[in-house]
Write an enzyme that holds these catalytic residues in place. Sequence first.
Site, PDB file in Angstrom:
ATOM      1  CG  ASP A 124      -1.595   1.170   1.590  1.00 50.31           C
ATOM      2  OD1 ASP A 124      -2.325   1.632   0.716  1.00 50.31           O
ATOM      3  OD2 ASP A 124      -1.439   1.690   2.721  1.00 50.31           O
ATOM      4  CG  ASP A 126      -1.202   7.987   1.007  1.00 48.75           C
ATOM      5  OD1 ASP A 126      -0.562   9.006   1.250  1.00 48.75           O
ATOM      6  OD2 ASP A 126      -1.698   7.730  -0.111  1.00 48.75           O
ATOM      7  CG  ASP A 328      -2.154   2.561   6.344  1.00 50.95           C
ATOM      8  OD1 ASP A 328      -2.375   2.282   5.139  1.00 50.95           O
ATOM      9  OD2 ASP A 328      -2.384   3.683   6.826  1.00 50.95           O
TER      10      ASP A 328
HETATM   11  O1  LIG Z   1      -4.473   3.093  -0.341  1.00 54.81           O
HETATM   12  P1  LIG Z   1      -3.563   4.175   0.133  1.00 54.81           P
HETATM   13  O2  LIG Z   1      -2.335   4.338  -0.693  1.00 54.81           O
HETATM   14  O3  LIG Z   1      -3.256   4.045   1.603  1.00 54.81           O
HETATM   15  O4  LIG Z   1      -4.422   5.505  -0.051  1.00 54.81           O
HETATM   16  C1  LIG Z   1      -5.525   5.784   0.801  1.00 54.81           C
HETATM   17  C2  LIG Z   1      -5.744   7.282   0.885  1.00 54.81           C
HETATM   18  O5  LIG Z   1      -4.463   7.827   1.246  1.00 54.81           O
HETATM   19  C3  LIG Z   1      -4.320   9.236   1.224  1.00 54.81           C
HETATM   20  O6  LIG Z   1      -4.953   9.775   2.366  1.00 54.81           O
HETATM   21  C4  LIG Z   1      -4.317   9.423   3.584  1.00 54.81           C
HETATM   22  O7  LIG Z   1      -2.977   9.936   3.598  1.00 54.81           O
HETATM   23  C5  LIG Z   1      -2.905  11.404   3.555  1.00 54.81           C
HETATM   24  C6  LIG Z   1      -1.435  11.785   3.469  1.00 54.81           C
HETATM   25  O8  LIG Z   1      -0.706  11.264   4.519  1.00 54.81           O
HETATM   26  C7  LIG Z   1      -3.607  11.970   4.796  1.00 54.81           C
HETATM   27  O9  LIG Z   1      -3.554  13.384   4.772  1.00 54.81           O
HETATM   28  C8  LIG Z   1      -5.054  11.478   4.814  1.00 54.81           C
HETATM   29  O10 LIG Z   1      -5.698  11.918   5.988  1.00 54.81           O
HETATM   30  C9  LIG Z   1      -5.126   9.962   4.756  1.00 54.81           C
HETATM   31  O11 LIG Z   1      -6.462   9.501   4.639  1.00 54.81           O
HETATM   32  C10 LIG Z   1      -4.838   9.837  -0.050  1.00 54.81           C
HETATM   33  O12 LIG Z   1      -4.741  11.241   0.031  1.00 54.81           O
HETATM   34  C11 LIG Z   1      -6.244   9.364  -0.343  1.00 54.81           C
HETATM   35  O13 LIG Z   1      -6.691   9.896  -1.567  1.00 54.81           O
HETATM   36  C12 LIG Z   1      -6.176   7.853  -0.451  1.00 54.81           C
HETATM   37  O14 LIG Z   1      -7.440   7.334  -0.809  1.00 54.81           O
END
Ligand SMILES: O=P(O)(O)OC[C@H]1O[C@H](O[C@H]2O[C@H](CO)[C@@H](O)[C@H](O)[C@H]2O)[C@H](O)[C@@H](O)[C@@H]1O
Length: 384
Positions: A124, A126, A328
Amino acid sequence: MDLKTSHNSPLFVDPLTSLALPSAVMPYTTPTSFPSSGLYLNTPKKKPLPSKIEEVRAAGWLDLMLASSPPRKRLSKDFFPSDVQSDDLDLRYRNWMVNYPSALTSFESITELANGKRLALFLDYDGTLSPIVDNPANAVMSDEMRAAVRHVASLFPTAIISGRSRDKVFDFVKLTELYYAGSHGMDIMGPVRKSESSGHHVECVTSTDSEGKEVNLFQPASEFLPMIAEVFENLSESIKDIEGARMEDNKFCVSVHYRNVAPHDYEKVHQRVTAVLKDYPFLRLTHGRKVLEVRPVIDWNKGKAVEFLLESLGLSESEDVLPIYVGDDKTDEDAFKVLKANNRGFGILVSSVPKDSDASYSLRDPAEVMEFLRTLAAWKEESS
Ligand SMILES: O=P(O)(O)OC[C@H]1O[C@H](O[C@H]2O[C@H](CO)[C@@H](O)[C@H](O)[C@H]2O)[C@H](O)[C@@H](O)[C@@H]1O
């Protein structure tokens, strides 16, 4: 792609029964904007639910929003207001680790599982390869992490599976030796299939990547693009006065971030989003780390993306393959489940707080993920 008739397309799921989380997609109107005219397979029911049930559902969402996303800092006495609280959390974490042992301290048992097998790695983005930060545009990956990912990718087939758009996650990772699945698996650029498939995924388009290599492009939700663009505009308009709320276009899905919204406004965010979605019964709402995610109601997720990639890599039928998925978030649980089924492989949950999960192991944070990747690469090099 004809979603109505093709048995090869991901089936639509009933938005009222498919979600583990409360559904916000209330079917009030017949969609006028859906591109396939006769989409009657599992079409959403027409009657709104009684308001009591709606209230319960809304309350459930609010609880989730308040509880969403653990602290970004490591658990420490500096962070928590009192020693007692900190000790209690530490104890709960240690107890939890009995069921989700650290992939680092349990590395030997992992190598026992991996011995004589071909590993495939799914990561993954983020919260796994990059730390959670306030502004999604700043979630960059460190050079050290990039080097660790590059190293494992030179030893095992490796894919990134993210909720972000595929282009965006590639811009962060910048490694051409990986496979990428964006929009929670709804936009996959993978290898041209090596094995004869079970007939699941015939709707790939052969394309070339930025380096001219032949690749397969799989976009099971492509018919939803105009609808997603429209809902993005409508959601942006509806939340624009809520301080801290932020929209993100992830191509086949839309994120509504509330990380920087004051908690007393969470309910407002949820209400505005569900109000807009009432006009889109073919879109559904899921919940991530301080983010509400709007996506098409199709039976496709990160777990299906893992299966798709394993098949494309010619690794789906073999007993000697061990897929490992590191993630995560709630959406990563679909992948953990797929790997857990029949002991096919296993998941590693990245979390600094106890959480229920279908993963088998845990890592605290991206720093530990990097250490794990390095350890895995060193083990592979020593053993071959
Ligand atoms: O599947 P992933 O790669 O984990 O993406 C899921 C979402 O991740 C991001 O949001 C998350 O991370 C951001 C940066 O650290 C944070 O600001 C936010 O609160 C988290 O939810 C991304 O911006 C989303 O579009 C993704 O869907």
